[in-house]
Design a protein around this motif. Structure first.
Motif, PDB file in Angstrom:
ATOM      1  N   GLU A 172       0.838  -1.200   0.000  1.00 40.48           N
ATOM      2  CA  GLU A 172       0.000   0.000   0.000  1.00 40.48           C
ATOM      3  C   GLU A 172       0.873   1.251   0.000  1.00 40.48           C
ATOM      4  OE1 GLU A 172      -2.299  -0.604   3.483  1.00 40.48           O
ATOM      5  OE2 GLU A 172      -0.576  -0.393   4.810  1.00 40.48           O
ATOM      6  N   SER A 173       0.251   2.401  -0.107  1.00 38.85           N
ATOM      7  CA  SER A 173       0.978   3.670  -0.089  1.00 38.85           C
ATOM      8  C   SER A 173       1.820   3.752   1.181  1.00 38.85           C
ATOM      9  CB  SER A 173      -0.001   4.844  -0.095  1.00 38.85           C
ATOM     10  OG  SER A 173      -0.863   4.734  -1.186  1.00 38.85           O
ATOM     11  N   GLY A 174       3.058   4.182   1.036  1.00 35.62           N
ATOM     12  CA  GLY A 174       3.921   4.338   2.203  1.00 35.62           C
ATOM     13  C   GLY A 174       4.629   3.069   2.614  1.00 35.62           C
ATOM     14  N   SER A 175       4.473   1.981   1.840  1.00 36.16           N
ATOM     15  CA  SER A 175       5.114   0.720   2.232  1.00 36.16           C
ATOM     16  C   SER A 175       6.575   0.675   1.819  1.00 36.16           C
ATOM     17  CB  SER A 175       4.365  -0.460   1.612  1.00 36.16           C
ATOM     18  OG  SER A 175       4.362  -0.345   0.197  1.00 36.16           O
ATOM     19  N   GLY A 176       7.020   1.673   1.051  1.00 28.13           N
ATOM     20  CA  GLY A 176       8.431   1.725   0.684  1.00 28.13           C
ATOM     21  C   GLY A 176       8.719   1.230  -0.717  1.00 28.13           C
ATOM     22  N   LYS A 177       7.685   0.906  -1.484  1.00 23.74           N
ATOM     23  CA  LYS A 177       7.943   0.309  -2.792  1.00 23.74           C
ATOM     24  C   LYS A 177       8.543   1.312  -3.773  1.00 23.74           C
ATOM     25  CE  LYS A 177       3.004   0.335  -4.172  1.00 23.74           C
ATOM     26  NZ  LYS A 177       2.522   1.351  -3.238  1.00 23.74           N
ATOM     27  N   THR A 178       8.080   2.541  -3.759  1.00 29.86           N
ATOM     28  CA  THR A 178       8.658   3.534  -4.664  1.00 29.86           C
ATOM     29  C   THR A 178      10.063   3.930  -4.211  1.00 29.86           C
ATOM     30  OG1 THR A 178       6.493   4.323  -5.352  1.00 29.86           O
ATOM     31  CG2 THR A 178       8.329   5.827  -5.666  1.00 29.86           C
ATOM     32  N   THR A 179      10.265   4.022  -2.896  1.00 32.34           N
ATOM     33  CA  THR A 179      11.617   4.275  -2.383  1.00 32.34           C
ATOM     34  C   THR A 179      12.582   3.205  -2.878  1.00 32.34           C
ATOM     35  OG1 THR A 179      10.801   5.352  -0.387  1.00 32.34           O
ATOM     36  CG2 THR A 179      13.014   4.421  -0.285  1.00 32.34           C
ATOM     37  N   LEU A 180      12.137   1.959  -2.791  1.00 30.87           N
ATOM     38  CA  LEU A 180      12.991   0.855  -3.241  1.00 30.87           C
ATOM     39  C   LEU A 180      13.294   0.986  -4.738  1.00 30.87           C
ATOM     40  CD1 LEU A 180      14.410  -1.861  -2.794  1.00 30.87           C
ATOM     41  CD2 LEU A 180      12.205  -2.986  -3.178  1.00 30.87           C
ATOM     42  N   LEU A 181      12.260   1.268  -5.524  1.00 27.87           N
ATOM     43  CA  LEU A 181      12.449   1.407  -6.970  1.00 27.87           C
ATOM     44  C   LEU A 181      13.462   2.517  -7.266  1.00 27.87           C
ATOM     45  CD1 LEU A 181      11.161   0.198  -9.642  1.00 27.87           C
ATOM     46  CD2 LEU A 181       9.943   2.369  -9.785  1.00 27.87           C
ATOM     47  N   ASN A 182      13.313   3.618  -6.565  1.00 26.86           N
ATOM     48  CA  ASN A 182      14.226   4.735  -6.790  1.00 26.86           C
ATOM     49  C   ASN A 182      15.645   4.408  -6.344  1.00 26.86           C
ATOM     50  OD1 ASN A 182      12.466   6.505  -8.062  1.00 26.86           O
ATOM     51  ND2 ASN A 182      11.636   7.234  -6.111  1.00 26.86           N
ATOM     52  N   ALA A 183      15.760   3.641  -5.269  1.00 28.90           N
ATOM     53  CA  ALA A 183      17.094   3.286  -4.776  1.00 28.90           C
ATOM     54  C   ALA A 183      17.788   2.326  -5.750  1.00 28.90           C
ATOM     55  CB  ALA A 183      16.995   2.654  -3.391  1.00 28.90           C
ATOM     56  N   ILE A 184      17.014   1.452  -6.373  1.00 25.29           N
ATOM     57  CA  ILE A 184      17.611   0.506  -7.313  1.00 25.29           C
ATOM     58  C   ILE A 184      17.963   1.197  -8.625  1.00 25.29           C
ATOM     59  CG2 ILE A 184      17.211  -1.596  -8.648  1.00 25.29           C
ATOM     60  CD1 ILE A 184      15.177  -2.396  -6.469  1.00 25.29           C
ATOM     61  N   SER A 185      17.119   2.131  -9.027  1.00 26.86           N
ATOM     62  CA  SER A 185      17.308   2.759 -10.339  1.00 26.86           C
ATOM     63  C   SER A 185      18.221   3.986 -10.264  1.00 26.86           C
ATOM     64  CB  SER A 185      15.947   3.131 -10.926  1.00 26.86           C
ATOM     65  OG  SER A 185      15.276   4.029 -10.073  1.00 26.86           O
ATOM     66  N   THR A 186      18.903   4.126  -9.174  1.00 30.64           N
ATOM     67  CA  THR A 186      19.898   5.186  -8.916  1.00 30.64           C
ATOM     68  C   THR A 186      19.293   6.590  -8.898  1.00 30.64           C
ATOM     69  OG1 THR A 186      20.649   5.652 -11.186  1.00 30.64           O
ATOM     70  CG2 THR A 186      21.695   3.807 -10.051  1.00 30.64           C
ATOM     71  N   ASN A 187      17.989   6.691  -8.714  1.00 30.58           N
ATOM     72  CA  ASN A 187      17.401   8.015  -8.539  1.00 30.58           C
ATOM     73  C   ASN A 187      17.576   8.515  -7.108  1.00 30.58           C
ATOM     74  OD1 ASN A 187      16.446   8.279 -11.170  1.00 30.58           O
ATOM     75  ND2 ASN A 187      14.631   7.077 -10.692  1.00 30.58           N
ATOM     76  N   LEU A 188      17.891   7.598  -6.217  1.00 27.37           N
ATOM     77  CA  LEU A 188      17.943   7.919  -4.797  1.00 27.37           C
ATOM     78  C   LEU A 188      19.047   7.076  -4.173  1.00 27.37           C
ATOM     79  CD1 LEU A 188      16.136   9.455  -2.689  1.00 27.37           C
ATOM     80  CD2 LEU A 188      14.953   7.278  -2.339  1.00 27.37           C
ATOM     81  N   MET A 189      20.053   7.727  -3.639  1.00 31.65           N
ATOM     82  CA  MET A 189      21.188   7.005  -3.067  1.00 31.65           C
ATOM     83  C   MET A 189      20.750   6.248  -1.812  1.00 31.65           C
ATOM     84  SD  MET A 189      24.707   7.208  -3.371  1.00 31.65           S
ATOM     85  CE  MET A 189      26.140   6.916  -2.348  1.00 31.65           C
ATOM     86  N   PRO A 190      20.922   4.924  -1.756  1.00 37.20           N
ATOM     87  CA  PRO A 190      20.528   4.209  -0.543  1.00 37.20           C
ATOM     88  C   PRO A 190      21.473   4.518   0.620  1.00 37.20           C
ATOM     89  CG  PRO A 190      21.382   2.673  -2.202  1.00 37.20           C
ATOM     90  CD  PRO A 190      21.458   4.040  -2.797  1.00 37.20           C
ATOM     91  N   THR A 191      20.974   4.358   1.832  1.00 37.18           N
ATOM     92  CA  THR A 191      21.798   4.572   3.014  1.00 37.18           C
ATOM     93  C   THR A 191      22.858   3.481   3.103  1.00 37.18           C
ATOM     94  OG1 THR A 191      19.775   5.401   4.050  1.00 37.18           O
ATOM     95  CG2 THR A 191      21.675   5.028   5.489  1.00 37.18           C
ATOM     96  N   SER A 192      22.465   2.242   2.765  1.00 36.84           N
ATOM     97  CA  SER A 192      23.455   1.172   2.710  1.00 36.84           C
ATOM     98  C   SER A 192      22.967   0.099   1.743  1.00 36.84           C
ATOM     99  CB  SER A 192      23.696   0.571   4.103  1.00 36.84           C
ATOM    100  OG  SER A 192      22.509  -0.018   4.575  1.00 36.84           O
ATOM    101  N   GLY A 193      23.867  -0.834   1.434  1.00 38.98           N
ATOM    102  CA  GLY A 193      23.522  -1.892   0.487  1.00 38.98           C
ATOM    103  C   GLY A 193      24.116  -1.623  -0.882  1.00 38.98           C
ATOM    104  N   THR A 194      24.100  -2.647  -1.733  1.00 38.61           N
ATOM    105  CA  THR A 194      24.672  -2.486  -3.070  1.00 38.61           C
ATOM    106  C   THR A 194      23.674  -2.928  -4.143  1.00 38.61           C
ATOM    107  OG1 THR A 194      25.625  -4.700  -3.036  1.00 38.61           O
ATOM    108  CG2 THR A 194      27.049  -2.910  -2.294  1.00 38.61           C
ATOM    109  N   VAL A 195      23.815  -2.311  -5.315  1.00 37.57           N
ATOM    110  CA  VAL A 195      23.036  -2.705  -6.486  1.00 37.57           C
ATOM    111  C   VAL A 195      24.035  -2.933  -7.603  1.00 37.57           C
ATOM    112  CG1 VAL A 195      21.200  -2.067  -8.087  1.00 37.57           C
ATOM    113  CG2 VAL A 195      21.143  -1.209  -5.731  1.00 37.57           C
ATOM    114  N   GLU A 196      24.091  -4.157  -8.086  1.00 41.98           N
ATOM    115  CA  GLU A 196      25.044  -4.463  -9.157  1.00 41.98           C
ATOM    116  C   GLU A 196      24.287  -4.821 -10.427  1.00 41.98           C
ATOM    117  OE1 GLU A 196      28.678  -6.831  -7.334  1.00 41.98           O
ATOM    118  OE2 GLU A 196      26.743  -7.515  -6.612  1.00 41.98           O
ATOM    119  N   TYR A 197      24.793  -4.329 -11.544  1.00 45.05           N
ATOM    120  CA  TYR A 197      24.139  -4.545 -12.831  1.00 45.05           C
ATOM    121  C   TYR A 197      25.125  -5.210 -13.778  1.00 45.05           C
ATOM    122  CZ  TYR A 197      21.606  -3.466 -17.150  1.00 45.05           C
ATOM    123  OH  TYR A 197      20.939  -3.546 -18.344  1.00 45.05           O
ATOM    124  N   ARG A 198      24.647  -6.201 -14.508  1.00 41.52           N
ATOM    125  CA  ARG A 198      25.533  -6.867 -15.461  1.00 41.52           C
ATOM    126  C   ARG A 198      25.529  -6.084 -16.770  1.00 41.52           C
ATOM    127  NH1 ARG A 198      24.787 -11.304 -18.820  1.00 41.52           N
ATOM    128  NH2 ARG A 198      22.797 -11.784 -17.842  1.00 41.52           N
TER     129      ARG A 198
END
Lengths: 258, 235
Positions: free
Chosen positions: A40-66
């Motif tokens: 639902e709204s506010g569950s973090g799904k758009t934040t996650l999408l933005n963090a993966i798509s490099t629109n939003l720098m995550p606080t921690s963790g890595t995203v690797e692309y082949r």
């Protein structure tokens, strides 16, 4: 079967100050696979999408692309220029509001052609021909090529945004509520179109949606998010037909039957 | 030749979190195997868990305990614990499933709904469509319907689209959930003929058939699901 993931997401966490956006999300995405992120709204799904798509720098963790050369690269260790080039060529991002993904005051043809020019196409005739072909694929009449998207209906704008994203032959497309705000009949047309394109082009996609019917129709696999965490993750029809977690059961049982 | 399907001590219950977490036991200790070229039929009264068993075998329902071993090309996979990607690959290449109801996709023509499993396996659109037409013809679906999306079809017409879609591939394992439920006698006979052809081709079939005549014609063996009934005191 291709035995390397296209994307490796590892323990991605994003805090807004002390507030949790999303926390400790890990998954792999394989070529040709469509993953739905629901909640639902506010569950973090758009934040996650933005963090993966490099629109939003995550606080921690890595995203690797082949990359196309087969090497995995950590997206947040890439240079800005290289990342931008990747986003313009190998990725697409379809926004919920087409105005966020289109230039509303240049022609439909130029909206599609712009991404081609960004990867070095210079021949006007070729660009226009390619743009015309893509407008056809997303079911926009060729005689609208010189019109501006602000004169288009919502459904047409969304289809134009999809054409703009797919013209460069991306391997990965992010979609944020791609059918949000559209009439039901327009939604069905768009979903069918997206489904066909994803199949034909063998695209990988990550689709954020709060609409479980969209997830059922488009995705192979889905993640259910609540309060920033992934609470259930599995084959789409398994999660929808045999939901395990209390919150997923609530979501599924809340669908209105027609 | 290895046995394509071995089900071993499988249990399933539903936990209804919205109803104070009550447990609904479905089946317990389900154990059987189906060989190539054999048609086994799940028997027992309605509500005893026959469809749930098929859905577990297809990866559509989760499994609480036990193993569901699918063997194909000398590779054995436990679908009860396989990841989504493996389940999807098995569905594409190994396990076919004909459900009672067709889940229609907006705007996709009946002939393409039927052809889709072949296209997914890399067959060209043209060839897949030709095979789809062949099957729809055999199942007596009027030609004027082929190019229409099945959403507005009658129950029997949808069921025939569904059957054609399930039978179009040569999957070595086929699960059938009452495929003849809403068909007339002529079309039931067509389905019986299709099942016989699958058996002759060495496909392992597992089905639910409430129609006694159909069952008598195709079943090699009845697996009595009453024997796997979950004990009430498990709740």
């Amino acid at each position: 079967m291709n035995d390397h993931p296209l994307l490796r997401v590892n323990a991605v966490t994003k805090y807004y100050g002390s507030r949790v956006g999303c926390t400790d999300v890990s998954f792999n995405l394989w070529p040709g696979e469509v993953l739905a992120i629901v909640g639902e709204s506010g569950s973090g799904k758009t934040t996650l999408l933005n963090a993966i798509s490099t629109n939003l720098m995550p606080t921690s963790g890595t995203v690797e692309y082949r990359m196309r050369d087969g090497q995995f690269r950590d997206l947040y260790r890439m240079g800005e220029a290289e990342r931008r080039f990747l986003m313009r060529t190998d990725w697409g991002f379809v926004h919920q509001n087409p105005a966020d993904g289109l230039r509303m005051t240049v022609s439909a043809g130029a909206n599609v052609g712009e991404r081609l020019m960004a990867i070095g196409n210079r021949h006007y005739g070729n660009i226009r021909q390619e743009a015309t072909q893509w407008l056809g694929r997303v079911e926009i009449d060729a005689d609208r090529i010189d019109d501006q998207p602000r004169d288009f209906s919502g459904g047409m704008r969304q289809r134009l945004q999809i054409a703009r994203n797919l013209v460069t032959g991306p391997r990965l497309v992010f979609m944020d509520e791609p059918t949000g705000g559209l009439d039901v009949s327009v939604q069905a047309r768009l979903l069918d179109l997206v489904r066909g394109l994803v199949n034909d082009l063998g695209l990988s996609a990550i689709v954020v949606t709060h609409d479980l019917a969209v997830a059922r129709l488009l995705s192979h696999r889905m993640m259910v998010m609540k309060e920033g965490r992934v609470i259930e993750h599995g084959l789409t029809d398994r999660v929808l037909d045999d939901p395990r977690e209390p919150y997923t059961q609530l979501l599924v049982s809340s669908i209105l039957q027609v | 030749m290895p046995t394509p399907l071995v089900v071993s001590e499988v249990s399933k219950s539903f936990t209804m979190h919205l109803r104070d977490g009550i447990q609904l036991p479905v089946v317990e200790n389900v154990t059987f195997a189906v060989a190539s070229g054999e048609c086994a039929v799940l028997g027992g009264p309605s509500g005893i868990g026959k469809s749930s068993i098929l859905k577990m075998l297809y990866g559509n329902y989760g499994v609480d305990a036990g193993q569901i071993l699918i063997t194909h090309d000398q590779l054995t996979v436990d679908i009860a614990s396989a990841d989504p990607r493996t389940v999807l690959a098995l569905r594409r290449d190994v396990i076919g499933y004909v459900s009672q109801f067709l889940r229609t996709v907006p705007r996709v023509a009946a002939v393409d709904v039927v052809a889709e499993p072949l296209v997914a396996r890399g067959v060209s659109h043209g060839e897949a469509r030709a095979r789809a037409v062949e099957l729809l013809e055999k199942l007596n679906l009027p030609e004027r319907l082929w190019s229409l999306p099945p959403a507005t079809f009658s129950g029997g017409e949808q069921q025939r689209v569904n059957i054609a879609r399930g039978f179009i591939t040569n999957h070595p394992l086929l699960l059938l959930d009452e495929p003849t439920a809403s068909l007339d006698a002529a079309n039931r006979a067509v389905v019986v003929e299709l099942i016989r052809a699958k058996k002759a081709a060495g496909v392992a079939l597992l089905g639910i058939f409430h129609d006694n005549d159909v069952r008598a014609e195709i079943a090699d063996r009845i697996i009595d699901v009453s024997g796997f009934r979950a004990r009430k005191d498990a709740a």
